[in-house]
Design an enzyme around this catalytic site. Sequence first.
Site, PDB file in Angstrom:
ATOM      1  N   SER A 113     -47.560  14.190  11.678  1.00 26.29           N
ATOM      2  CA  SER A 113     -47.576  15.444  12.437  1.00 26.29           C
ATOM      3  C   SER A 113     -47.307  15.170  13.899  1.00 26.29           C
ATOM      4  O   SER A 113     -47.427  14.047  14.378  1.00 26.29           O
ATOM      5  CB  SER A 113     -48.928  16.127  12.293  1.00 26.29           C
ATOM      6  OG  SER A 113     -49.897  15.370  12.981  1.00 26.29           O
ATOM      7  N   LYS A 114     -46.962  16.234  14.576  1.00 26.49           N
ATOM      8  CA  LYS A 114     -46.596  16.112  15.970  1.00 26.49           C
ATOM      9  C   LYS A 114     -47.753  15.555  16.798  1.00 26.49           C
ATOM     10  O   LYS A 114     -47.544  14.843  17.763  1.00 26.49           O
ATOM     11  CB  LYS A 114     -46.172  17.479  16.504  1.00 26.49           C
ATOM     12  CG  LYS A 114     -45.391  17.374  17.779  1.00 26.49           C
ATOM     13  CD  LYS A 114     -44.440  18.523  17.949  1.00 26.49           C
ATOM     14  CE  LYS A 114     -43.774  18.501  19.297  1.00 26.49           C
ATOM     15  NZ  LYS A 114     -42.922  17.366  19.555  1.00 26.49           N
ATOM     16  N   ARG A 115     -48.959  15.873  16.362  1.00 23.44           N
ATOM     17  CA  ARG A 115     -50.120  15.431  17.140  1.00 23.44           C
ATOM     18  C   ARG A 115     -50.226  13.907  17.232  1.00 23.44           C
ATOM     19  O   ARG A 115     -50.745  13.379  18.193  1.00 23.44           O
ATOM     20  CB  ARG A 115     -51.399  16.007  16.548  1.00 23.44           C
ATOM     21  CG  ARG A 115     -51.857  17.249  17.298  1.00 23.44           C
ATOM     22  CD  ARG A 115     -53.062  17.835  16.650  1.00 23.44           C
ATOM     23  NE  ARG A 115     -52.739  18.321  15.311  1.00 23.44           N
ATOM     24  CZ  ARG A 115     -53.453  18.047  14.237  1.00 23.44           C
ATOM     25  NH1 ARG A 115     -54.515  17.289  14.322  1.00 23.44           N
ATOM     26  NH2 ARG A 115     -53.121  18.528  13.065  1.00 23.44           N
ATOM     27  N   GLN A 116     -49.763  13.241  16.180  1.00 25.09           N
ATOM     28  CA  GLN A 116     -49.951  11.790  16.161  1.00 25.09           C
ATOM     29  C   GLN A 116     -48.825  11.014  16.835  1.00 25.09           C
ATOM     30  O   GLN A 116     -48.687   9.819  16.650  1.00 25.09           O
ATOM     31  CB  GLN A 116     -50.099  11.316  14.714  1.00 25.09           C
ATOM     32  CG  GLN A 116     -51.312  11.912  14.086  1.00 25.09           C
ATOM     33  CD  GLN A 116     -52.024  10.916  13.199  1.00 25.09           C
ATOM     34  OE1 GLN A 116     -51.764   9.733  13.238  1.00 25.09           O
ATOM     35  NE2 GLN A 116     -52.936  11.413  12.407  1.00 25.09           N
ATOM     36  N   GLY A 117     -48.010  11.669  17.569  1.00 28.65           N
ATOM     37  CA  GLY A 117     -46.914  10.966  18.242  1.00 28.65           C
ATOM     38  C   GLY A 117     -45.658  11.780  18.110  1.00 28.65           C
ATOM     39  O   GLY A 117     -45.688  12.899  17.618  1.00 28.65           O
TER      40      GLY A 117
END
Length: 485
Positions: free
Chosen positions: A245-249
């Site tokens: 997901s975008k949150r993780q990089g």
Amino acid sequence: MTKKVKTRFAPSPTGYLHVGGLRTALFAYLFARQNEGIFLLRIEDTDQKRFIEGAAESLMDTLKAFGLEWDEGPYYQSERTDIYKKYAKQLLDDGHAYRCFCTSERLQKMREDQQKNKQSPKYDRKCLELSEKEVEDKLAQGKTYVVRQQIPQEVIEFHDQVRGNLSFHGKDVDDQVLIKSDGFPTYHLANVVDDHEMEITHVIRGEEWLPSTPKHIWLYKALGWEAPEFAHLSLLLNPDKTKLSKRQGDVAAEDFIKKGYLIEAMINFIAFLGWNPGTEEEIFSLEELVNRFSLDRVQKAGAVFSLEKLDWLNGQYIREMSAQDLAKFILADMKNPPLTGEEIDEGTSDAANNFLKYTDCIQTRMKTLNDGPEMIAPFLADEFDYDIELFNHKKMKIDKATAVMAIENSIPTLEALEDYGTEESIKEALVGVIQKLGFKNGQVLWPIRVALTNEQYSPGVFELIMVLGKENTIKRLSSALDKMT
Ligand code: GLU
């Protein structure tokens, strides 16, 4: 005669190309190329609420940057709404779809009740019960409505090229909205109509669309069309097996280019997300992938997106570059490049030759192209503002006095040394210093490394000295000594 293979990439423009989208595009591209077929691009932009200015253009630029040129399109679904409406009418007339006048309040309440009762969210088919007369009255009153697909309450079986034979039961599938109240089609209707009209033979897409596939196949049947083959690619996962997901990089394909990953390395890396050649080989160009790729070898299991692997692969590609090309990349990336790319091409000036030597020296340690300017900076520095603390090394028992002694004793030895052409001769000279002082290797080599680079990490000391040359080496050692004493 068998039909010509035709695949498509059908992104909804969100403003960037997700790496998962790049993988879908790559696999569809490879499959088409390999079968001498056609790769088509279709922009699925029917969701007016999500319209983003310039998104489709940037998506196409990214696809092109990665070398995934399409043969047909781009088609824009927003320009084809009349076609979808025509087929929605046909579905209504033939009894495969119905108008639903339920208010959003009613639908919301229905969903909440279902949630409370732990039922899966599904339209309760209230409007399917409406008589023709009731429907006509509501239309005459100008009531807004959506068009829903009437899902057959039966089992459907189909073959997925990656997942094998699958079956779904209609009672578990929601009566899908096909035309929204604003008159625009949903993804489902537009996608099926276009795949048929554009003669797509193989639908290659992400696993997240698998639950929609029964709806699509029923639509093909209802419209009297033959369904294409399907291949659903597994999800991309983080190394901890959570969904990427975008949150993780970063997940935007274009950001990887900005971060200094080579297009060729990215393509190679992306190809291995869910596919492998069945051998130990790891390095593949796009052209080689066209020959070697096969849908049969695409795995069902989630594909781990490992940045570590990408760094490794990128490093392999960087090593393959010529020093000239790499030097030019680094120069283009530098804020204040000390020379131009043309000077590198000419290769006649000392500056160019030295820069090439430095490039060669850092090449094997670079993971991304963006590492270049930082790694080459110590070679180019005129003078350092030394961080004296760096000379100390507790573990190796190096304090300032040890460092001073090491450098003081190395200077005359290196001054006397004539042969700077090989690491061997430099090593021999410095081993002499180490023995004379009765020091451990690190107690001499560490202070020298710091004096030469003002950094903790750098190429090996002997290589450094060889690349910097006598004059530069002595100058740096003397200046470090000055700063310390
Ligand atoms: N527009 C869909 C997406 O954004 C396409 C799905 C499909 O390939 O059918 O992923």
